[in-house]
Each structure stands twice: as structure tokens, then as C-alpha cells.
Design an enzyme around this catalytic site. Structure first.
Site, PDB file in Angstrom:
ATOM      1  CG  ASP A  13      -1.697   1.210   1.441  1.00  0.00           C
ATOM      2  OD1 ASP A  13      -2.337   1.654   0.461  1.00  0.00           O
ATOM      3  OD2 ASP A  13      -1.716   1.766   2.569  1.00  0.00           O
ATOM      4  CG  ASP A  15      -2.121   7.366   0.427  1.00  0.00           C
ATOM      5  OD1 ASP A  15      -1.186   8.069   0.032  1.00  0.00           O
ATOM      6  OD2 ASP A  15      -3.184   7.219  -0.204  1.00  0.00           O
ATOM      7  CE  LYS A  49      -4.786   6.081   9.443  1.00  0.00           C
ATOM      8  NZ  LYS A  49      -3.878   5.600  10.495  1.00  0.00           N
ATOM      9  CB  ILE A  51     -12.398   4.027   2.608  1.00  0.00           C
ATOM     10  CG1 ILE A  51     -12.409   3.053   3.793  1.00  0.00           C
ATOM     11  CG2 ILE A  51     -13.755   4.100   1.932  1.00  0.00           C
ATOM     12  CD1 ILE A  51     -12.745   1.620   3.459  1.00  0.00           C
ATOM     13  NE  ARG A  53     -10.391  11.790  -4.727  1.00  0.00           N
ATOM     14  CZ  ARG A  53      -9.927  12.090  -5.933  1.00  0.00           C
ATOM     15  NH1 ARG A  53     -10.651  12.843  -6.747  1.00  0.00           N
ATOM     16  NH2 ARG A  53      -8.741  11.663  -6.339  1.00  0.00           N
ATOM     17  CB  SER A 118      -2.332   3.171  -3.555  1.00  0.00           C
ATOM     18  OG  SER A 118      -3.023   4.326  -3.087  1.00  0.00           O
ATOM     19  CB  VAL A 119      -8.155   2.706  -3.556  1.00  0.00           C
ATOM     20  CG1 VAL A 119      -8.280   1.206  -3.394  1.00  0.00           C
ATOM     21  CG2 VAL A 119      -8.262   3.417  -2.224  1.00  0.00           C
ATOM     22  CB  SER A 120      -4.438   7.262  -3.639  1.00  0.00           C
ATOM     23  OG  SER A 120      -4.250   8.611  -4.015  1.00  0.00           O
ATOM     24  NE  ARG A 121     -10.665   7.366  -8.727  1.00  0.00           N
ATOM     25  CZ  ARG A 121     -11.306   6.905  -9.806  1.00  0.00           C
ATOM     26  NH1 ARG A 121     -11.101   7.435 -10.989  1.00  0.00           N
ATOM     27  NH2 ARG A 121     -12.166   5.917  -9.690  1.00  0.00           N
ATOM     28  CG  ASP A 174      -1.842   2.628   6.503  1.00  0.00           C
ATOM     29  OD1 ASP A 174      -2.187   2.194   5.385  1.00  0.00           O
ATOM     30  OD2 ASP A 174      -2.137   3.766   6.907  1.00  0.00           O
TER      31      ASP A 174
END
Ligand code: G6P
Ligand code: MG
Length: 214
Positions: A13, A15, A49, A51, A53, A118-121, A174
Site C-alpha cells: 500500500d 498512503d 484509511k 477507503i 474518495r 493503492s486506491v488513491s488516484r 496500514d
């Protein structure tokens, strides 16, 4: 020989594991929540955390006193992301968490394939700012994922693209939702943080400075 040497790939992961962007997500969500009259603290943030946006926004607005149209939700999510992008704009390699580069290099030296889930764009931008894009064999594009964590989709996609069976992978996370995603994918899970929070992980380390392959 480390027991982890039986694995063929590690999927990280981003973040809160490799860099402290979890703090920036927290600050950006807190400002948004409080502007909507929703109390926001570290305990609530723990549920966000990992999840994605819109999922995070829905969880926050569930505590609001009114309902929101889809257009309002989109505007709020965009506002949060703009704030978050301001916070990450100044990131440099100095923002790598202790042990992060050593963990990536140790995994490489151990002959493991290395993925990022990571699910972050914003993940590609963060990796670039940290100067570590080249250390990954495969980075999942969050925009291609239909179901966020705790669904296993993102870890399964990383394994597939790395050409490694899920059972030969371990994940590093995390977030409670992230550890659940790793376990649902049938992988070994290393939690980074508090063992009481990450109870589903196979082992928990305080940070990557304690990564077992370092
Ligand atoms: C990570 C973080 C979450 C964040 C999500 C989406 O999983 O742990 O806190 O909400 O990415 O990030 P994004 O940058 O796409 O808004
Ligand atoms: Mg995380």
C-alpha cells in the site's frame, strides 16, 4: 533465511506505509467534515484509511444533518482532492517514511516482484514526487478498480499483472480495510501500525524500518 523468502511477490500500500500521506488525507477530510458540521477525529479517520474518495465522503456525510445531491457530493469530493493536492505538492524524497527505500531494495535483493496497490488516484503523482516510481514492477491504476478495499480486487489485480499466484504474494498495509483486502485475496498480510487495530494481519510491525527483509 527469512520466512518471507518463500514468497514470490510483495504488494505494498502507499498512503501511511511508504509515506505519511495518510496525515494529509486526514487533514483534508477533517477540514471538509467540519465545514459540514460533522465532528471528525483520529478514531473516525481510522475507518476511512484505505477507503476510496467517494466511499470516504459517504461515510462522513452519513453523520451530517442533511442529505446531499450527487452534484453536491461531487463538488465536495473535488474540493477535498484540491486541498489534498495542495498538501502533496511540496513532497520530496525526504517524505519517504523510515525504512521505506530499504524495504523496497531488500525485496528486490530477495528476488521478489514488487507491486503497489493503492486506491488513491493521486498515487502516480506521489510516487513521482518521492522519486520511487522505478522501484515497482507494477502499479495498479486506481481508476481501473471497480471495488475498493476491503474487496480483494486491487490486490488480485496486482498479483495477476505481476504474474504471481495470490498465495505466493504478501501485502503490506496500514489500514484495517487494506488488511482485510489482502486476506480476502488469499495473501499473507503484514500490518504496519498498531496490532490492536490491525488484528487481522498475520504479523504487525510498527513501521517499515522493521520490515522483516531489511
Ligand atoms: C488511500 C487512502 C485513503 C484515500 C484513498 C483515495 O487508500 O488510504 O485515505 O481516501 O486512497 O485517495 P484519492 O487520492 O484518490 O482521493
Ligand atoms: Mg494506507
Amino acid at each position: 533465511m527469512s520466512p518471507l523468502s518463500q514468497f514470490k511477490a510483495v504488494i505494498f500500500d502507499l498512503d501511511g506505509v511508504i509515506t505519511d500521506t495518510a496525515r494529509y488525507h486526514y487533514l483534508a477530510w477533517k477540514r471538509l467534515a467540519e465545514a459540514q458540521g460533522v465532528h471528525f477525529d483520529e478514531a473516525f479517520n481510522e475507518h476511512l484509511k484505505g477507503i476510496d474518495r467517494m466511499g470516504s465522503l459517504e461515510l462522513i456525510l452519513a453523520s451530517a444533518t442533511r442529505s446531499y445531491t450527487d452534484a453536491e457530493k461531487l463538488a465536495l469530493a473535488t474540493e477535498k482532492n484540491e486541498h489534498y493536492k495542495e498538501l502533496i505538492a511540496t513532497m520530496t524524497p525526504a517524505d519517504l517514511l523510515p525504512g521505506a527505500v530499504e524495504a523496497l531494495d531488500a525485496a528486490r535483493a530477495a528476488g521478489l516482484k514488487i507491486g503497489l496497490a493503492s486506491v488513491s488516484r493521486n498515487a502516480f503523482e506521489v510516487l513521482d514526487r518521492l522519486g520511487i516510481t522505478g522501484k515497482f514492477d507494477y502499479v495498479v491504476d486506481a481508476g481501473t478498480i471497480a471495488r475498493g478495499k476491503p474487496d480483494p480486487e486491487i490486490f488480485l489485480k496486482a498479483a495477476r499483472e505481476l504474474g504471481v499466484a495470490p498465495g505466493d504474494c504478501f501485502g503490506v498495509e496500514d489500514a484495517v480495510a487494506g488488511v482485510a483486502s489482502i486476506k480476502a485475496a488469499g495473501m499473507y498480510a503484514i500490518g504496519v501500525g498498531d496490532p490492536r487495530v490491525l488484528a487481522q494481519a498475520d504479523i504487525v510491525i510498527p513501521d517499515l524500518a522493521a520490515f522483516p527483509l531489511n
